[in-house]
Scaffold this motif. Structure first.
Motif, PDB file in Angstrom:
ATOM      1  N   GLN A   8       4.946   1.559 -11.568  1.00 44.62           N
ATOM      2  CA  GLN A   8       6.270   0.662 -11.281  1.00 44.62           C
ATOM      3  C   GLN A   8       6.052  -0.513 -10.095  1.00 44.62           C
ATOM      4  O   GLN A   8       6.892  -0.979  -9.976  1.00 44.62           O
ATOM      5  CB  GLN A   8       7.342   1.394 -10.754  1.00 44.62           C
ATOM      6  CG  GLN A   8       7.898   2.633 -11.808  1.00 44.62           C
ATOM      7  CD  GLN A   8       9.160   3.494 -11.215  1.00 44.62           C
ATOM      8  OE1 GLN A   8      10.378   3.071 -11.424  1.00 44.62           O
ATOM      9  NE2 GLN A   8       8.751   4.493 -10.659  1.00 44.62           N
ATOM     10  N   PHE A   9       4.760  -0.546 -10.109  1.00 39.68           N
ATOM     11  CA  PHE A   9       4.158  -1.651  -9.146  1.00 39.68           C
ATOM     12  C   PHE A   9       3.730  -2.781 -10.235  1.00 39.68           C
ATOM     13  O   PHE A   9       2.959  -2.559 -11.209  1.00 39.68           O
ATOM     14  CB  PHE A   9       2.827  -1.291  -8.517  1.00 39.68           C
ATOM     15  CG  PHE A   9       2.488  -2.537  -7.552  1.00 39.68           C
ATOM     16  CD1 PHE A   9       3.209  -2.753  -6.514  1.00 39.68           C
ATOM     17  CD2 PHE A   9       1.356  -3.220  -7.765  1.00 39.68           C
ATOM     18  CE1 PHE A   9       2.997  -3.800  -5.645  1.00 39.68           C
ATOM     19  CE2 PHE A   9       0.938  -3.970  -6.733  1.00 39.68           C
ATOM     20  CZ  PHE A   9       1.842  -4.443  -5.658  1.00 39.68           C
ATOM     21  N   TYR A  10       4.513  -3.869 -10.319  1.00 36.75           N
ATOM     22  CA  TYR A  10       4.637  -4.990 -11.296  1.00 36.75           C
ATOM     23  C   TYR A  10       3.285  -5.864 -11.326  1.00 36.75           C
ATOM     24  O   TYR A  10       3.232  -6.961 -10.540  1.00 36.75           O
ATOM     25  CB  TYR A  10       5.816  -5.888 -11.387  1.00 36.75           C
ATOM     26  CG  TYR A  10       6.981  -4.888 -11.555  1.00 36.75           C
ATOM     27  CD1 TYR A  10       7.348  -3.981 -12.303  1.00 36.75           C
ATOM     28  CD2 TYR A  10       8.093  -5.270 -10.648  1.00 36.75           C
ATOM     29  CE1 TYR A  10       8.412  -3.210 -12.537  1.00 36.75           C
ATOM     30  CE2 TYR A  10       9.191  -4.557 -10.636  1.00 36.75           C
ATOM     31  CZ  TYR A  10       9.235  -3.491 -11.893  1.00 36.75           C
ATOM     32  OH  TYR A  10      10.499  -2.780 -12.109  1.00 36.75           O
ATOM     33  N   ALA A  11       2.230  -5.338 -11.671  1.00 34.95           N
ATOM     34  CA  ALA A  11       1.009  -6.063 -11.611  1.00 34.95           C
ATOM     35  C   ALA A  11      -0.080  -5.206 -12.399  1.00 34.95           C
ATOM     36  O   ALA A  11       0.082  -4.015 -12.458  1.00 34.95           O
ATOM     37  CB  ALA A  11       0.328  -6.248 -10.107  1.00 34.95           C
ATOM     38  N   PRO A  12      -1.144  -5.906 -12.820  1.00 36.63           N
ATOM     39  CA  PRO A  12      -2.213  -4.848 -13.355  1.00 36.63           C
ATOM     40  C   PRO A  12      -2.559  -3.808 -12.557  1.00 36.63           C
ATOM     41  O   PRO A  12      -2.801  -4.054 -11.450  1.00 36.63           O
ATOM     42  CB  PRO A  12      -3.452  -5.940 -13.622  1.00 36.63           C
ATOM     43  CG  PRO A  12      -2.699  -7.171 -13.712  1.00 36.63           C
ATOM     44  CD  PRO A  12      -1.288  -7.216 -12.786  1.00 36.63           C
ATOM     45  N   ASP A  13      -2.873  -2.699 -13.224  1.00 32.47           N
ATOM     46  CA  ASP A  13      -3.126  -1.492 -12.119  1.00 32.47           C
ATOM     47  C   ASP A  13      -4.376  -1.241 -11.964  1.00 32.47           C
ATOM     48  O   ASP A  13      -4.648  -0.495 -11.057  1.00 32.47           O
ATOM     49  CB  ASP A  13      -2.102  -0.256 -12.946  1.00 32.47           C
ATOM     50  CG  ASP A  13      -2.738  -0.007 -14.232  1.00 32.47           C
ATOM     51  OD1 ASP A  13      -3.773  -0.506 -14.765  1.00 32.47           O
ATOM     52  OD2 ASP A  13      -2.000   1.053 -14.941  1.00 32.47           O
ATOM     53  N   SER A  16       3.285   1.473  -0.363  1.00 30.24           N
ATOM     54  CA  SER A  16       2.270   0.789   0.613  1.00 30.24           C
ATOM     55  C   SER A  16       1.819  -0.443  -0.106  1.00 30.24           C
ATOM     56  O   SER A  16       1.440  -1.473   0.639  1.00 30.24           O
ATOM     57  CB  SER A  16       1.123   1.966   0.717  1.00 30.24           C
ATOM     58  OG  SER A  16       0.331   1.889  -0.390  1.00 30.24           O
ATOM     59  N   LEU A  17       1.872  -0.414  -1.445  1.00 23.86           N
ATOM     60  CA  LEU A  17       1.591  -1.840  -2.129  1.00 23.86           C
ATOM     61  C   LEU A  17       2.497  -2.761  -1.867  1.00 23.86           C
ATOM     62  O   LEU A  17       2.141  -4.026  -1.741  1.00 23.86           O
ATOM     63  CB  LEU A  17       1.164  -1.373  -3.440  1.00 23.86           C
ATOM     64  CG  LEU A  17      -0.160  -0.568  -3.795  1.00 23.86           C
ATOM     65  CD1 LEU A  17      -0.497  -0.328  -5.255  1.00 23.86           C
ATOM     66  CD2 LEU A  17      -1.377  -1.424  -2.951  1.00 23.86           C
ATOM     67  N   TYR A  18       3.825  -2.310  -2.048  1.00 28.15           N
ATOM     68  CA  TYR A  18       4.942  -3.660  -1.917  1.00 28.15           C
ATOM     69  C   TYR A  18       4.677  -4.200  -0.498  1.00 28.15           C
ATOM     70  O   TYR A  18       4.850  -5.431  -0.459  1.00 28.15           O
ATOM     71  CB  TYR A  18       6.033  -2.919  -2.080  1.00 28.15           C
ATOM     72  CG  TYR A  18       6.513  -2.213  -3.698  1.00 28.15           C
ATOM     73  CD1 TYR A  18       6.305  -3.314  -4.589  1.00 28.15           C
ATOM     74  CD2 TYR A  18       7.109  -1.358  -3.713  1.00 28.15           C
ATOM     75  CE1 TYR A  18       6.489  -2.926  -5.766  1.00 28.15           C
ATOM     76  CE2 TYR A  18       7.359  -0.872  -5.113  1.00 28.15           C
ATOM     77  CZ  TYR A  18       7.326  -1.892  -6.226  1.00 28.15           C
ATOM     78  OH  TYR A  18       7.671  -1.450  -7.468  1.00 28.15           O
TER      79      TYR A  18
END
Length: 549
Positions: A259-264, A503-505
């Motif tokens: 659900q983190f909007y970027a290539p994973d 943590s990434l947001y």
């Protein structure tokens, strides 16, 4: 009835109001009408009327995107009213429960822990389904689904791919009828033309274009107002992303999605590594840091948590480049209200260091529908979903009322009154109302021209519309790749994914605006590791080995 749960001020958060329509049409023998029967003595008499059964109550989650037009809300929308009224005819009493899109994970956790979740909950994350299934918080749906062949037939491609956990079904995936869509880059062609420049094909070319937008102001909006790259705050409800530029640096979508909007992340030499820990990912974020420092994205993007600022930048015509789920044509419609000559066009995936081009496209499935154990009506939920796959009902929840919002022309839905539709079909335009199926098959050029015969009376506009979508679809056909599916237990992800995403947001935003990139990047990487990032990656690696990927 619509119940709205709020936490603080939602503002104009892009809200996805997801309606769940349902019910199976009853035949006359299932109604409460009297029928002639034979009495024990042999005479024909009217059987006494049965007391009508009490409708089965179900509460359905609706994502609130805060996008209701003025004067509209969940309580007076005609499409919502259609769902509520029509499902009553088959013995269902539907109540929609509004959930702010940006608070999805947080609120869902509270609901599940308290036993107050609606009968239908929604998520895009299989890890979320795995977590609640493992905890015993979801109904097993195999036996209930088996009663509804229409639902099984309509959603077969999606059902065959996801929704199972340890051999049992815990989620009904929505069918994605058109897979030629997803995050995509778009740019202002009218600005490029004014500068004598072409669509960028690499990240370096994009950088040069963004600088030219900033320094030369091709749209004459004022150098202090130009936003070369429009980007909202990086959070769960962000309306625009950075898939394309990050793909351009060599980061892949090799993981099972998140659900983190970027290539994973990248899967190389038998090992999966999340994007944040790859050399390509670090190079990308360092580039973003440079872009920010040079004023090529909004200085205040971090505070735009509702994407309100982003929307205003696009609509007012001061933005030159975006990466979002919108189509170029829909952005043209929005921007041309302020700038009639604005022209957004698709940008092909950037050529990467190894010469490849890639972009993400949607899979055959979309959101996942699950039923919490606190629900007393799992069968009623299946009836609701099965009701929705009936052609008339599906067409209504997707596009509005036939004869009011659209008419049929040889299988193509033709809009009757686009201005009315903007006011009344906002609940379905994002695909949130039709939770069993998102969209219909991609249309060819002839069908596209026919679909706007009434809404675009000018032949030149219709041609532009059709060509825009044909180009859009072709890019996905040529370069798009769906996510890998890991439909097996992932206990580490169940425990860590929420903390990792949080943590990434927080970390990515700080990295982009930092004055000391190396220090802040190291802190972001450390936070990711503390949240369980390395264990998360190892679990994916082990799963791929088991799948012989």
């Amino acid at each position: 009835m619509v119940k709205v749960f709020k936490k603080g001020v939602i503002g104009s958060m892009t809200v996805m109001l997801m309606l769940s329509g349902f019910l199976v049409a009853c035949s006359s023998k299932d109604g409460g009408s009297s029928t002639a029967t034979t009495s024990p003595s042999g005479s024909n008499t009217a059987a006494p009327s049965k007391e009508p059964e009490k409708p089965a109550k179900i509460r359905v989650t609706l994502w609130d995107r805060a996008n209701a037009p003025e004067g509209q809300n969940l309580g007076n929308n005609p499409i919502i009213k259609y769902v509520i009224d029509e499902t009553k005819k088959v013995g269902l009493d539907v109540e929609f429960v509004s959930l702010p899109r940006a608070q999805e994970s947080e609120k869902l956790n509270v609901w599940m822990a308290s036993g107050e979740a609606p009968d239908i909950i929604l998520t895009y994350s299989m890890d979320t389904i795995f977590k609640y299934a493992e905890q015993g918080g979801l109904w097993e749906l195999d036996s209930y689904l088996a009663k509804y062949p229409d639902l099984i037939k309509n959603n077969k491609a999606a059902l065959d791919q996801v929704g199972m956990y340890k051999g049992k079904r815990y989620a009904i995936p929505a069918l994605k009828a058109n897979t030629y869509s997803g995050p995509n880059m778009k740019i202002r062609k009218d600005w490029l033309d004014a500068l004598g420049m072409k669509n960028p094909t690499t990240n370096e070319e994009l950088y040069q274009v963004l600088k030219a937008f900033k320094e030369k102001d091709p749209g004459n909006v004022g150098k202090d107002k130009v936003i070369p790259w429009a980007l909202p705050a990086i959070n769960q409800s962000m309306k625009a992303f950075y898939y394309g530029p990050m793909f351009g640096f060599g980061v892949n979508m090799d993981g099972p999605s998140n659900q983190f909007y970027a290539p994973d992340g990248n899967y190389k030499n038998g090992v999966f590594t999340s994007a944040v820990a790859t050399p390509e990912g670090k190079a990308y974020y360092q580039w973003m840091n440079k872009v920010y420092k040079e004023g090529l994205i909004s200085k205040e993007f971090v505070t735009d948590v509702s994407s309100q600022q982003f929307t205003q930048q696009v609509n007012s015509g001061v933005a030159g480049f975006v990466d979002s789920n919108d189509t170029p044509w829909n952005m043209n419609v929005a921007t041309r209200k302020s700038v009639p000559t604005a022209t957004w066009v698709s940008v092909e995936p950037f050529k990467r260091p190894d010469g490849t081009q890639v972009m993400n496209k949607v899979s055959d499935f979309s959101m996942l529908v699950a039923v919490p154990k606190s629900s007393k009506n799992p069968d009623a939920v299946m009836k609701y979903l099965n009701w929705m796959v009936q052609p008339k009902n599906l067409a209504t929840v997707q596009s509005g009322i036939e004869g009011v919002n659209w008419k049929d022309d040889g299988g193509v839905k033709v809009q009757i009154d686009p201005e009315l539709n903007k006011k009344t079909t906002w609940v379905s335009s994002a695909g949130d109302l039709a939770i069993v199926q998102q969209g219909g098959p991609a249309l060819n050029k002839e069908q596209l021209l026919k679909s706007v015969a009434l809404s675009l009376p000018d032949a030149k506009q219709r041609e532009e519309y059709a060509n825009s979508f044909v180009t859009y679809y072709d890019i996905f056909k040529k370069f798009g790749k769906p996510n890998t599916i890991i439909d097996s237990p992932r206990p580490v992800a169940q425990k860590t994914v929420a903390a990792i995403e949080k943590s990434l947001y927080e970390g990515v935003s700080k990295v982009i605006i930092s004055t000391d990139f190396e220090k802040i990047y190291a802190e972001m990487l450390s936070a990711w590791e503390r949240a369980g990032g390395k264990d998360y990656d190892k679990e994916i690696t082990d799963a791929y080995k088991a799948m012989k990927k």
